[in-house]
Design a protein around this motif. Structure first.
Motif, PDB file in Angstrom:
ATOM      1  N   LEU A   1       5.953 -22.310 -37.033  1.00  0.00           N
ATOM      2  CA  LEU A   1       6.103 -22.277 -38.551  1.00  0.00           C
ATOM      3  C   LEU A   1       5.689 -23.676 -39.009  1.00  0.00           C
ATOM      4  CD1 LEU A   1       9.554 -20.669 -38.910  1.00  0.00           C
ATOM      5  CD2 LEU A   1       7.197 -19.432 -38.743  1.00  0.00           C
ATOM      6  N   LYS A   2       4.973 -23.628 -40.151  1.00  0.00           N
ATOM      7  CA  LYS A   2       4.803 -24.700 -40.919  1.00  0.00           C
ATOM      8  C   LYS A   2       5.728 -24.578 -42.207  1.00  0.00           C
ATOM      9  CE  LYS A   2       0.135 -25.764 -39.124  1.00  0.00           C
ATOM     10  NZ  LYS A   2      -1.303 -25.932 -39.292  1.00  0.00           N
ATOM     11  N   ARG A   3       5.896 -26.023 -42.884  1.00  0.00           N
ATOM     12  CA  ARG A   3       6.425 -26.075 -44.188  1.00  0.00           C
ATOM     13  C   ARG A   3       5.766 -25.359 -45.424  1.00  0.00           C
ATOM     14  NH1 ARG A   3       5.187 -29.060 -47.925  1.00  0.00           N
ATOM     15  NH2 ARG A   3       3.821 -29.909 -46.567  1.00  0.00           N
ATOM     16  N   SER A   4       6.452 -24.680 -45.957  1.00  0.00           N
ATOM     17  CA  SER A   4       5.860 -24.006 -47.285  1.00  0.00           C
ATOM     18  C   SER A   4       5.705 -24.998 -48.457  1.00  0.00           C
ATOM     19  CB  SER A   4       6.649 -22.684 -47.698  1.00  0.00           C
ATOM     20  OG  SER A   4       6.727 -21.868 -46.770  1.00  0.00           O
TER      21      SER A   4
ATOM     22  N   HIS B   1      11.495 -17.069 -46.994  1.00  0.00           N
ATOM     23  CA  HIS B   1      11.699 -15.747 -46.561  1.00  0.00           C
ATOM     24  C   HIS B   1      12.450 -15.634 -45.564  1.00  0.00           C
ATOM     25  CE1 HIS B   1       8.260 -14.893 -49.072  1.00  0.00           C
ATOM     26  NE2 HIS B   1       7.401 -15.687 -48.606  1.00  0.00           N
TER      27      HIS B   1
ATOM     28  N   ARG C   1       6.485 -26.541 -51.666  1.00  0.00           N
ATOM     29  CA  ARG C   1       7.684 -26.442 -52.622  1.00  0.00           C
ATOM     30  C   ARG C   1       7.094 -25.994 -53.973  1.00  0.00           C
ATOM     31  NH1 ARG C   1      12.671 -28.472 -51.369  1.00  0.00           N
ATOM     32  NH2 ARG C   1      12.999 -28.928 -53.752  1.00  0.00           N
TER      33      ARG C   1
ATOM     34  N   GLY D   1       2.525 -30.187 -42.054  1.00  0.00           N
ATOM     35  CA  GLY D   1       3.500 -28.752 -41.834  1.00  0.00           C
ATOM     36  C   GLY D   1       5.030 -29.313 -41.231  1.00  0.00           C
TER      37      GLY D   1
ATOM     38  N   LEU E   1      12.520 -22.354 -46.210  1.00  0.00           N
ATOM     39  CA  LEU E   1      12.078 -21.099 -45.677  1.00  0.00           C
ATOM     40  C   LEU E   1      12.305 -20.261 -46.697  1.00  0.00           C
ATOM     41  CD1 LEU E   1      13.216 -21.905 -42.101  1.00  0.00           C
ATOM     42  CD2 LEU E   1      10.831 -21.432 -42.626  1.00  0.00           C
TER      43      LEU E   1
END
Length: 447
Positions: free
Chosen positions: A441-444, A371, A446, A145, A369
């Motif tokens: 947070l963790k990476r969303s 959102h 792609r 993440g 990110l």
């Protein structure tokens, strides 16, 4: 009006369509609608009327050295995120070095997350590190993440985070390109630095000569060549030398996947104004001359530079000696970035919408990110309430970061952050904080 728990109303709301009177409806942690200023609120919704204060999306700062664990005397998650909230920043991404251990493996990432958990006032993500001996660990960090990987092309200043030579850069880029990750790069060329005079003593001119523009320009040329050969996504950190703007723009036209950031100190300070012995102004790459600063502003205006982020890199006061050769290099500015950039931007006829695009929307896009970074339905209800006409004089002792050292001491800045909201909860109002509410947070993935 659609169902909502909360409505924030202001005569000045900075939406994607520009500044206008509006009411922002919040349901749970997300914005549910942006409606007209006089739209009737739903039954039971709490209404907060901000009057003439400007409602902005919370800022996103993707370049923060929290230094925790290991060097938490320099900063730390609790103090860094208080300073962020006080500056209207609702999301930050922590750099992988200056902490011990550095974020160069999944195990080290978990150590850092453990240090942050329960202590953050804003949402916090993490960059991984790309160093000479961890190419095999990059995919695991990506899957765990991190938002991307930072590397240096010259010595980093700390022994535990080595720099990549050209062959190491190629290996890292090939690996990162294989999973479409992102490499963010401190671009200074070690050969150019070695050929420059050694910095020593109190004269800022001597330090400036030790980090010449050619060091940035040569390293960026190396990076662009490697990115073009591998097809990897790359990002140039803290651009200081405006001489690199034309090659960067040309590389983009050729299809190289490169983005660029600069920092408030490069846009608001100038070498001619730095007093000798004032090592609170020392950073690498350095603050350059006023004409260079003007050219960086042009790079922002024409879109060559995408983001403005802090590169908050603090240290204890004893490491900021009066000798530019031995003092720690880093500017402490996390709480002041919005006001500093707005002060300069307004004098150059830029709108507040430009500042927010550079300091919220673009960094959110860089980190992936989806959102964050805008006042729009479906986005997190992250807000900064801003009084752009108010001015204040910077008192280092009144700032929230741990050590009262900053290059902005005594400067008069425009724009005061009156409130900060995170996912629909007010976390700061007129200097009073709530308990930590931030998330890790963790990476969303792609899309």
């Amino acid at each position: 009006m659609a169902e909502a728990d909360l409505v924030l109303r202001s005569a000045r709301v900075l939406t994607r369509d520009g500044m206008r009177p509006a009411a922002v409806a919040v349901t749970g942690e997300r914005i549910s609608a942006v409606l007209g200023h006089d739209a009737p609120p739903p039954l039971g919704a709490r209404v907060v009327d901000l009057g003439e204060q400007v409602l902005l999306p919370g800022l996103v700062d993707t370049h923060v050295h929290v230094n925790d664990p290991g060097r938490s005397a320099w900063e730390g998650f609790a103090t860094a995120t208080r300073a962020a909230a006080a500056g209207g920043i609702t999301t930050l991404v922590d750099m992988p070095l200056n902490s011990i251990p550095p974020t160069t493996s999944v195990a080290h990432l978990e150590t850092k997350r453990a240090a942050a958990r329960g202590r953050v006032h804003v949402d916090v993500g993490f960059w991984g590190g790309a160093v000479p001996d961890n190419t095999a660990a990059l995919r695991g960090l990506h899957e765990a993440g991190v938002f991307g990987f930072k590397c240096f092309l010259a010595p980093s200043g700390v022994e535990e985070f080595g720099h990549l030579d050209p062959a190491g850069l190629d290996r890292a880029l090939a690996e990162i390109a294989a999973f479409d990750g992102l490499l963010i790069v401190h671009a200074e060329d070690p050969g150019s630095l070695a050929a420059a005079p050694e910095p020593a003593g109190a004269r800022y001119a001597g330090f400036l000569a030790s980090r010449p523009p050619v060091a940035e320009q040569a390293a960026i040329a190396t990076l662009l060549d490697a990115a073009e050969r591998t097809g990897a996504r790359v990002h140039v950190l803290h651009l200081s030398s405006a001489g690199a703007l034309a090659p960067l723009a040309a590389a983009r036209r050729r299809g190289v996947r490169v983005t660029v950031e600069t920092c408030p100190h490069f846009l608001t300070l100038a070498a001619e104004e730095v007093p000798d012995g004032a090592t609170e102004f020392k950073c690498c790459p350095p603050i350059r001359e006023a004409a260079n600063r003007d050219a960086l502003w042009q790079g922002l205006a024409d879109g060559t530079i995408d983001c403005v982020v802090s590169d908050h890199s603090p240290a204890t006061a004893d490491l900021k000696t009066g000798d530019f050769g031995t003092a720690w290099g880093g500017i402490s500015s996390l709480q002041l970035g919005l006001s500093a950039v707005w002060t300069e931007a307004r004098s150059r006829d830029h709108a507040l919408a430009d500042v927010v695009r550079w300091m919220s929307e673009a960094p959110a896009a860089l980190a992936g990110l989806p959102h964050k970074g805008a006042l729009a339905a479906g986005h997190d209800a992250d807000f900064a309430v801003f009084a752009p006409e108010e001015s204040f004089t910077v008192d280092p002792g009144a700032l929230e970061h741990r050590n009262p050292v900053t290059a902005y001491a005594g400067r008069t800045l425009y724009g005061r952050v009156a409130q900060t909201w995170l996912r629909g909860q007010r976390i700061l109002a007129d200097g009073e904080f709530t308990d930590p509410e931030g998330r890790l947070l963790k990476r969303s993935p792609r899309l």
